[in-house]
Design an enzyme around this catalytic site. Sequence first.
Site, short mmCIF file in Angstrom:
data_model
loop_
_atom_site.label_atom_id
_atom_site.label_comp_id
_atom_site.label_asym_id
_atom_site.label_seq_id
_atom_site.Cartn_x
_atom_site.Cartn_y
_atom_site.Cartn_z
N TYR A 67 -31.04 75.99 15.62
CA TYR A 67 -32.21 76.82 15.93
C TYR A 67 -33.50 76.19 15.43
CZ TYR A 67 -29.35 80.26 18.10
OH TYR A 67 -28.50 80.86 19.00
N HIS A 120 -32.57 88.94 24.45
CA HIS A 120 -31.70 88.10 23.62
C HIS A 120 -32.40 87.66 22.34
CE1 HIS A 120 -29.14 87.05 27.40
NE2 HIS A 120 -28.90 88.26 26.94
C1 BV8 Z 1 -22.37 91.73 24.62
C2 BV8 Z 1 -29.21 83.83 22.68
C3 BV8 Z 1 -20.72 93.22 24.03
C4 BV8 Z 1 -28.65 82.56 22.25
C5 BV8 Z 1 -27.90 84.43 24.55
C6 BV8 Z 1 -19.29 91.70 30.39
C7 BV8 Z 1 -20.08 92.68 29.80
C8 BV8 Z 1 -20.61 92.49 28.53
C9 BV8 Z 1 -20.36 91.31 27.84
C10 BV8 Z 1 -19.61 90.33 28.43
C11 BV8 Z 1 -19.07 90.51 29.69
N1 BV8 Z 1 -18.37 89.39 29.99
C12 BV8 Z 1 -18.47 88.52 28.98
C13 BV8 Z 1 -19.18 89.06 28.00
C14 BV8 Z 1 -19.48 88.42 26.74
C15 BV8 Z 1 -20.79 87.63 26.77
C16 BV8 Z 1 -21.00 86.85 28.02
O1 BV8 Z 1 -21.72 87.26 28.91
N2 BV8 Z 1 -20.36 85.69 28.07
C17 BV8 Z 1 -20.52 84.80 29.19
C18 BV8 Z 1 -20.64 83.36 28.68
C19 BV8 Z 1 -19.29 84.98 30.08
N3 BV8 Z 1 -21.89 88.53 26.58
C20 BV8 Z 1 -22.24 88.79 25.32
O2 BV8 Z 1 -21.65 88.38 24.35
C21 BV8 Z 1 -23.45 89.70 25.12
N4 BV8 Z 1 -23.06 90.70 24.21
O3 BV8 Z 1 -22.27 92.08 25.72
O4 BV8 Z 1 -21.75 92.36 23.61
C22 BV8 Z 1 -20.27 93.96 22.87
C23 BV8 Z 1 -19.70 95.19 23.09
C24 BV8 Z 1 -19.27 95.90 22.02
C25 BV8 Z 1 -19.42 95.39 20.74
C26 BV8 Z 1 -20.00 94.16 20.52
C27 BV8 Z 1 -20.44 93.43 21.59
C28 BV8 Z 1 -24.59 88.95 24.49
C29 BV8 Z 1 -25.09 87.89 25.41
C30 BV8 Z 1 -26.34 87.25 24.80
C31 BV8 Z 1 -25.99 85.88 24.30
N5 BV8 Z 1 -27.18 85.22 23.82
N6 BV8 Z 1 -29.03 83.93 24.08
C32 BV8 Z 1 -29.69 81.51 22.34
O5 BV8 Z 1 -30.52 81.56 23.26
O6 BV8 Z 1 -29.62 80.64 21.48
S1 BV8 Z 1 -27.49 84.10 26.11
C33 BV8 Z 1 -28.12 82.61 26.52
O7 BV8 Z 1 -27.52 82.30 27.74
C34 BV8 Z 1 -29.60 82.54 26.75
O8 BV8 Z 1 -30.22 83.81 26.63
C35 BV8 Z 1 -29.75 82.05 28.15
O9 BV8 Z 1 -30.80 82.64 28.83
C36 BV8 Z 1 -28.45 82.47 28.70
C37 BV8 Z 1 -27.94 81.51 29.78
O10 BV8 Z 1 -28.25 82.08 30.87
P1 BV8 Z 1 -29.49 81.55 31.74
O11 BV8 Z 1 -30.76 81.98 31.11
O12 BV8 Z 1 -29.17 82.03 33.08
O13 BV8 Z 1 -29.47 79.99 31.61
P2 BV8 Z 1 -28.49 79.00 32.37
O14 BV8 Z 1 -28.73 77.64 31.80
O15 BV8 Z 1 -27.11 79.56 32.38
O16 BV8 Z 1 -29.01 79.04 33.89
C38 BV8 Z 1 -30.29 78.54 34.20
C39 BV8 Z 1 -30.43 78.65 35.70
O17 BV8 Z 1 -31.73 78.19 36.05
C40 BV8 Z 1 -29.45 77.78 36.45
O18 BV8 Z 1 -28.83 78.56 37.47
C41 BV8 Z 1 -30.32 76.69 37.09
O19 BV8 Z 1 -29.87 76.35 38.38
C42 BV8 Z 1 -31.64 77.37 37.18
N7 BV8 Z 1 -32.78 76.48 37.08
C43 BV8 Z 1 -32.90 75.32 36.39
N8 BV8 Z 1 -34.15 74.83 36.55
C44 BV8 Z 1 -34.83 75.70 37.34
C45 BV8 Z 1 -33.97 76.76 37.68
N9 BV8 Z 1 -34.34 77.79 38.45
C46 BV8 Z 1 -35.61 77.81 38.91
N10 BV8 Z 1 -36.50 76.82 38.62
C47 BV8 Z 1 -36.15 75.77 37.85
N11 BV8 Z 1 -37.03 74.80 37.59
#
Ligand code: BV8
Length: 258
Positions: A67, A120
């Site tokens: 971080y 987040h």
């Molecule tokens: C929770 C902080 C529950 C970290 C982040 C169903 C329901 C609920 C939860 C879950 C579920 N299924 C799975 C889960 C668990 C988990 C989850 O989602 N896992 C995933 C991996 C499957 N979710 C959680 O854990 C969440 N918590 O639900 O708790 C719970 C219930 C009871 C009791 C306890 C808990 C918490 C999720 C938050 C995690 N923290 N951020 C940090 O930043 O250091 S998430 C992290 O990932 C960031 O926030 C980031 O934003 C995110 C990734 O997503 P994106 O932002 O979309 O980024 P990514 O790189 O993936 O995509 C970028 C896109 O941009 C790409 O598509 C690319 O093509 C495009 N792009 C690139 N360049 C451009 C562009 N587009 C336009 N223009 C450009 N120039």
Amino acid sequence: MEGLNGGMGTLLEEGARLLVLTGAGVSAESGLATFRDSNGLWEQHRVEDVASPEGFLRDPVLVWKFYSLRRDQAKTVAPNPGHLALAEVEKRLGDRFLLVTQNVDGLHQRAGSERVIEIHGSLFRTKCSSCDLEPYDDHATYFGTLPRCHDCERRGRKALLRPDIVWFGEMLDPRHLQAIDSFMRRDPGSPFVFIAVGTSGAVWPAAGLVNLARSLGASTLLVNAEPAENTARFHQFIQAKSAEALPALFGVSASAIR
Ligand code: BV8
């Protein structure tokens, strides 16, 4: 797609509400790596390993290094035209606009956005890993020396400070989810547009917001560099880079963008 085909003008005339959800892709053109690009770039660890409470317990020095590197990097970049266009849209729509971001880099606020919910958390806030110390602004970096909670120490306890970030496996702030839900349900008769930008739709519950918006009658649009995991949930998908697409979409001319 009434609201957007007519461009910003239609939205303004109809008194429509606009909720924009952003992800790491919106910051990509500012030079910040997205999660899809950065997996493995950080000390060869998956983000989920360092962005989790288990990861922090296992190796707090590594997590604070992860971080701290991002704090340093985020300070060196600037908002791009996509961020600036969203700040301009907020000026035009006022309280009919809400920006929900998964990003923790603070670039939306630096671009002038004020109606922002950081679902987040924020790179530039620190909190205690144990007590209810109010999270506070912190731009410091911690390589090696781990910051400790003075409030806990005054009570004879030892506790590490941690980034005020929602890690994988942690709940989002219920107040944030409530504010988003209330905005979506406000003025049920008025047109409602939901736009997701620069997000892979991989992370929940943020990836599910489009479903709630649709259930409440929203016109939904995804603007992304490539198809996302939840592209099918959107009425319309524009494959484009956000720094180009957002100014064009909202009719925000380059001159309006500082
Ligand atoms: C929770 C902080 C529950 C970290 C982040 C169903 C329901 C609920 C939860 C879950 C579920 N299924 C799975 C889960 C668990 C988990 C989850 O989602 N896992 C995933 C991996 C499957 N979710 C959680 O854990 C969440 N918590 O639900 O708790 C719970 C219930 C009871 C009791 C306890 C808990 C918490 C999720 C938050 C995690 N923290 N951020 C940090 O930043 O250091 S998430 C992290 O990932 C960031 O926030 C980031 O934003 C995110 C990734 O997503 P994106 O932002 O979309 O980024 P990514 O790189 O993936 O995509 C970028 C896109 O941009 C790409 O598509 C690319 O093509 C495009 N792009 C690139 N360049 C451009 C562009 N587009 C336009 N223009 C450009 N120039």
